[in-house]
Design an enzyme around this catalytic site. Structure first.
Site, PDB file in Angstrom:
ATOM      1  N   PRO A 175       0.824  -1.211   0.000  1.00 44.76           N
ATOM      2  CA  PRO A 175       0.000   0.000   0.000  1.00 44.76           C
ATOM      3  C   PRO A 175       0.855   1.257   0.000  1.00 44.76           C
ATOM      4  CG  PRO A 175       0.014  -1.000   2.183  1.00 44.76           C
ATOM      5  CD  PRO A 175       0.709  -1.964   1.266  1.00 44.76           C
ATOM      6  N   PHE A 203       1.157   5.442   1.044  1.00 47.39           N
ATOM      7  CA  PHE A 203       1.023   6.046   2.364  1.00 47.39           C
ATOM      8  C   PHE A 203      -0.271   6.827   2.542  1.00 47.39           C
ATOM      9  CE2 PHE A 203       5.516   5.188   2.087  1.00 47.39           C
ATOM     10  CZ  PHE A 203       5.837   4.783   3.362  1.00 47.39           C
ATOM     11  N   ARG A 204      -0.699   7.570   1.533  1.00 46.78           N
ATOM     12  CA  ARG A 204      -1.711   8.587   1.768  1.00 46.78           C
ATOM     13  C   ARG A 204      -3.065   8.343   1.115  1.00 46.78           C
ATOM     14  NH1 ARG A 204       3.225  10.691   1.900  1.00 46.78           N
ATOM     15  NH2 ARG A 204       3.715  12.141   3.580  1.00 46.78           N
ATOM     16  N   ASN A 224      11.036   4.764  -2.190  1.00 43.03           N
ATOM     17  CA  ASN A 224      10.542   3.509  -1.636  1.00 43.03           C
ATOM     18  C   ASN A 224      11.600   2.771  -0.824  1.00 43.03           C
ATOM     19  OD1 ASN A 224       8.142   4.102  -2.956  1.00 43.03           O
ATOM     20  ND2 ASN A 224       8.744   2.966  -4.788  1.00 43.03           N
ATOM     21  N   ASP A 251      11.288  -0.579  -0.153  1.00 40.16           N
ATOM     22  CA  ASP A 251      10.983  -2.002  -0.325  1.00 40.16           C
ATOM     23  C   ASP A 251      12.049  -2.796  -1.064  1.00 40.16           C
ATOM     24  OD1 ASP A 251      10.528  -1.178  -3.025  1.00 40.16           O
ATOM     25  OD2 ASP A 251       8.432  -0.774  -2.555  1.00 40.16           O
TER      26      ASP A 251
END
Length: 417
Positions: free
Chosen positions: A51, A53-54, A125, A127
């Site tokens: 997902p 953030f906002r 990111n 990740d």
């Protein structure tokens, strides 16, 4: 300096033939486009199941209410982490690398490198999916850090990745064997400085022939301000669900709204890269071990050279450039320009850090957790004994104030992990 919304440019483009995908592809295949810079945001990884953030209802911040935070951003604030590391460790278990596959957009960045077009990939990111996709480490600038390595927040001692992963999976809080400080992945929290590699590579934007911005709302500075640092004549392409920043205010700005992977596939089709895109993406089914990514990240940090050296290597010899009718900065002018850009970024960073300062008292009392010492040996045993002594002393001093309610709250905090 910011990158607030500017009045849209309504005139014709000056470098591109038109503001569409065929014109972008034609420009990318021309000799005029040799250095492409990419900026990636959280929207690039949503197709991987991570997902952003906002986004209302689905973003990380919307789903953090269960952690009882004073406000969502506190999960990434360093002072709050010192007070209560449980929320971050809970979130880290959900985001930890090894369970997400790179997207077509990540693979596209690798293709840019394979075709000798990628200069630098700046990513917000954490990740590590750029590395998973096979983008060379020396082309990646993880502006907000990543899960690829971890250190003590006090003495900065490195901690073994396997220890960190096990602790995250079991819900234990990792403490340093040397000083007893908390350990976290090398993700940049609010209140921490951005990585040195970010500041060293930002001047490269001044030599960009094309900037592609993908999947970001351009609201987090200083990252968002990078779009303003490319030359005026450098085309800027935004691929996003919504308009962002000041993209659209220059003659050769192109705004492509929609899903990142779908637009990237269309662009690759125009470039003649679609089969190559699918072939390389197929390889990402097999994920690389995190320790391999960590080694690559460490090597990148060790080998990272100052931007002026990199620009010197990337630049065309002045004689050849003069024959081609290009204007080339002298070494002195280039150095002055680099220094000016670095000063701009430093100013932005200082302003942002001042705005994000929080009091030392933010957050609830430290939670009751199980401490995992990352290294074994006599020194680690001494830390354990010292912690036991401190806990016994604290329990003795606070016996009169202890209540069943506080014990139950501690037990609940542990169960949440």
């Amino acid at each position: 300096m910011g990158n607030e919304q500017s009045a849209p440019y309504d005139g014709p483009p000056e470098v591109l033939e038109a503001k569409d995908l065929p014109s972008i592809a034609k420009y990318m295949k021309s000799p005029a486009c040799r250095r492409v810079c990419v900026m990636l945001g959280a929207g690039v990884s949503t197709a991987a199941g991570i997902p952003d953030f906002r986004s209302p209802g689905t973003g990380l911040y919307s789903n953090l209410q269960r952690l009882n935070l004073p406000y969502p951003e506190a999960v990434f604030e360093i002072n709050y982490f010192r007070e209560n590391p449980i929320p971050f460790y809970t979130l880290a278990r959900e985001l930890y690398p090894g369970q997400f596959r790179p997207t077509l957009t990540h693979t596209f960045v690798k293709l840019l490198s394979d075709h000798a077009l990628l200069d630098t990939c700046f990513t917000q990111n954490i990740d590590t999916l750029e590395r998973q996709a096979g983008v060379p480490g020396d082309k990646i600038v993880e502006a907000h850090g990543s899960f690829a390595s971890q250190h003590c927040i006090e003495c900065h001692a490195s901690v073994d990745g396997a220890t960190m992963r096990k602790a995250v999976e079991t819900g234990d809080i990792v403490r340093c064997a040397d000083c007893g400080g908390l350990v976290k992945p090398d993700i940049v929290f609010f209140g921490e400085s951005l990585p040195p590699a970010f500041h060293k590579t930002v001047p490269r934007l001044r030599s960009a022939d094309l900037l592609i911005v993908i999947g970001t709302s351009l609201t987090v500075h200083p990252f968002a301000s990078l779009t303003t640092l490319v030359p005026e004549g450098c085309p800027r392409v935004l691929i996003n669900m919504d308009p962002a920043g000041d993209i659209g205010a220059r003659p050769d700005d192109v705004v492509l709204l929609g899903r990142c992977d779908e637009i990237i596939r269309d662009l690759c089709r125009e470039l003649g890269w679609e089969e190559e895109l699918d072939r390389e993406w197929e390889k990402t089914k097999v994920l690389k071990p995190l320790n391999e990514l960590a080694e690559a990240a460490l090597k990148t940090r060790e080998d990272h050279e100052p931007s002026t050296a990199g620009l010197a290597e990337a630049a065309v010899p002045q004689e050849a450039a003069a024959e081609a009718g290009e204007v080339v900065l002298t070494a002195t002018e280039a150095e002055l320009e680099d220094a000016r850009v670095e000063a701009e970024v430093e100013t932005i960073t200082e302003q942002v850090e001042k705005g994000l300062e929080i009091s030392e008292g933010v957050g609830p009392r430290p939670p009751i957790t199980v401490t995992v010492v990352p290294e074994s040996g006599p020194q680690a045993e001494e830390v354990k004994e010292a912690e036991k002594d401190n806990e016994a002393s604290d329990a003795s001093r606070n016996a009169g104030d202890a209540s069943s309610e506080s014990k139950e709250a501690g037990a609940t905090a542990k169960e949440k992990l």
